[in-house]
Write a protein that holds these residues in place. Sequence first.
Motif, short mmCIF file in Angstrom:
data_model
loop_
_atom_site.label_atom_id
_atom_site.label_comp_id
_atom_site.label_asym_id
_atom_site.label_seq_id
_atom_site.Cartn_x
_atom_site.Cartn_y
_atom_site.Cartn_z
N GLY A 183 0.83 -1.12 -0.08
CA GLY A 183 -0.06 0.06 -0.04
C GLY A 183 0.84 1.13 0.12
N VAL B 114 -7.67 7.51 -0.43
CA VAL B 114 -7.23 6.17 0.28
C VAL B 114 -8.42 5.91 1.40
CG1 VAL B 114 -5.34 5.09 1.96
CG2 VAL B 114 -5.00 6.30 -0.32
N SER C 138 -6.24 1.56 -0.71
CA SER C 138 -5.45 2.60 -1.08
C SER C 138 -6.23 3.05 -2.45
CB SER C 138 -4.04 2.30 -1.65
OG SER C 138 -3.33 2.41 -0.50
#
Length: 704
Positions: free
Chosen positions: A462, A642, A671
């Motif tokens: 991420g 996100v 994300s």
Amino acid sequence: MEKDLRQQKTNIIKIALFGPESTGKTTLAKQLADYYETEWVPEFARDYLQEKWEENKHICVADDMMPIAYGQTALENEKLAKADKYLFCDTNLMVTKVFSEMYYGFCDPLLNEAALKHEYDLFFLTDIDVPWEKDDIRDTPEGRETVFSVFKQTLIDTKKPFITLSGDKETRLAKATAIIDELTLAKENDFSSNDFVQIYNRGIAFETILKQLKSFKKGISKSDLIKPATINDGILNLSDNEFQQKALFFDQQKDKFKIKKFVPASGAATRMYKFLIAFLNDFDITKETINAYINRKNDKELAIFIVGMEKFPFFEKVDKKLREIYRDFETLERDYKNYYFIKLLLSADYFNSANKPKAVLPFHQYDTHIANPIEEHLNECVHYASSKNVSHLHFTVSEIHQYLFEKAVDEIKEKIEKPSGIKIDIGYSYQSKSTDSITIDSKNKLVKDKNDNLIFRPGGHGALIENLNNLDADVIFIKNIDNVIQNHIDQITLYKKALAGVLVEMQQKVFEYLKLIDQEKIQEDNIEEILLFLEKRFSVEMTADFNKFTFKNKINKLKELLDKPIRVCGMVKNEGEPGGGPFWVMNKKGIKSLQIVETSQVDLEDKKQEKILAEATHFNPVDLVCGIKNYKNEKFDLLQYVDQETGFIVEKSIDGKSVKNYELPGLWNGSMANWLTVFVAVPLITFNPVKTVNDLLKAAHQPQ
């Protein structure tokens, strides 16, 4: 003057300005004292030596060091009594110690001992990037670099917590106050100065650390699955003819765009050889046979590896090296041959396979050569990720491995560019240390190494949303480094182009609506049209109260929903591979959306949630095409989309003890949670990752 070098004890935060002469220490000390409305400690030596000079033109000598030290200590203690929360020290005994050693070749033991004992919450090492200013008691400006390096090394050698300050006085003040405010927060949360400096040097905001600690204590909320996304219920199903049409549409449009392929390729291939590493660690060839080990451990992976050994693309090279090392290799028993083969494959002195990135490992045996994933990705690039005869490829790599990538690229790039007529532009980036996570134990206490340093771990894939955010491209293909196959490039190309065709088609329609909104040309009937488009194409469901909005608020809401980055994700049939899949998910606001959800995000103790997870028909192969620019051709700030509530807490082991780390919301999970999303069913041929070395024995990775 009282001869005492002891500091008064205090809870006041003390900041020491430290550096060579004429580096802005006094200016900054005054600025900080004014800013925080507190005291600062002047340099005692300045007045002391100025007085000597004015009396008889005498300069500083070795015998002045101790009077200066006593005077500086007394002055600091005096100012400390008047200070409010902070005290800023223009100089300190460590400066006196350094000058004594530099100019006179020694330091009085009493001064040395006191300088080492004196404590400050932080040292600001003042850089030499400000002009040298002459006065009666300063030396020459020559050799400033050497003197600065001595000051810096002193802080390192004495293990003092320090941060270097550079820039003009305004820049330094702004930087210093930001640091002090964060240091104060760290102290209030029982972090030491050394802890704080380690966190700061990684570029991690202290607020981020506090959020991580909160997540450890509170836990991460699980996804609320409504149902799996299935064909025609969240997953678009295209016919062969439609795939052809979408791919053709992309080909017709592609020269309008800058196209890039983004390949996460950080880290070593350790997991790929995990079962072989375990074998070497636990097996003693003098005490049992390999077959006995396999039965004892029920190690099916090792059995498959040995049976298929000659089919691996690296077999001949390893076998040849074995015969060079062991002259009697042919006469050895089969167990010894297999054992030495595995040992050589992983040996740091020879092939070192587990410590290299997957990208440079031999994956595919062709008639003329052996190809690694880098070659396969470059080859894919020229087939589907190019426009105007240029293809842009971006790898995220570990800094220590970049030279291996560059070497592999140099060996193959021209061989792919020349016949294709396409120039390949290659870029690299690293996973930012600012996305790392601290480590805690089972009692939520910080875990440190033997040197009392915090232990950090990378924040998971991420973290790469930042790398993606830094790219400049209109259309970005995302594919993992190990998801490449041997042959079938035409089929791979068709499906990748088709996904891009879907993206461009959807994006053009979104942009059309947004331009109409900007031009104030939206009518009431257009609202229904846009609502239907969002629902049918992006599975966006409007909240129940939308119809109660005023016309203007409806327009604003539609713009908010449309003006987002777009992702089109290929989905393959679920055949039991571990990993994420497509689901309908309900967020905390009661809004339903399509998301890629990992098993670890699901509460498996909830039977209903477990049942929904088990009913998934499709799997996420990490086959994405993304649009990261808006209708004005401006880049979106991807970090704004996100879902910060969808991170992961992972458990690891250090020295046999269980520890925990926080991982950021996954790159294609949380994300991208607030992107416009389209899921498209694609054939299994598009998904052939190499998670273990034995995957190279599958048909997709074998010669045909």
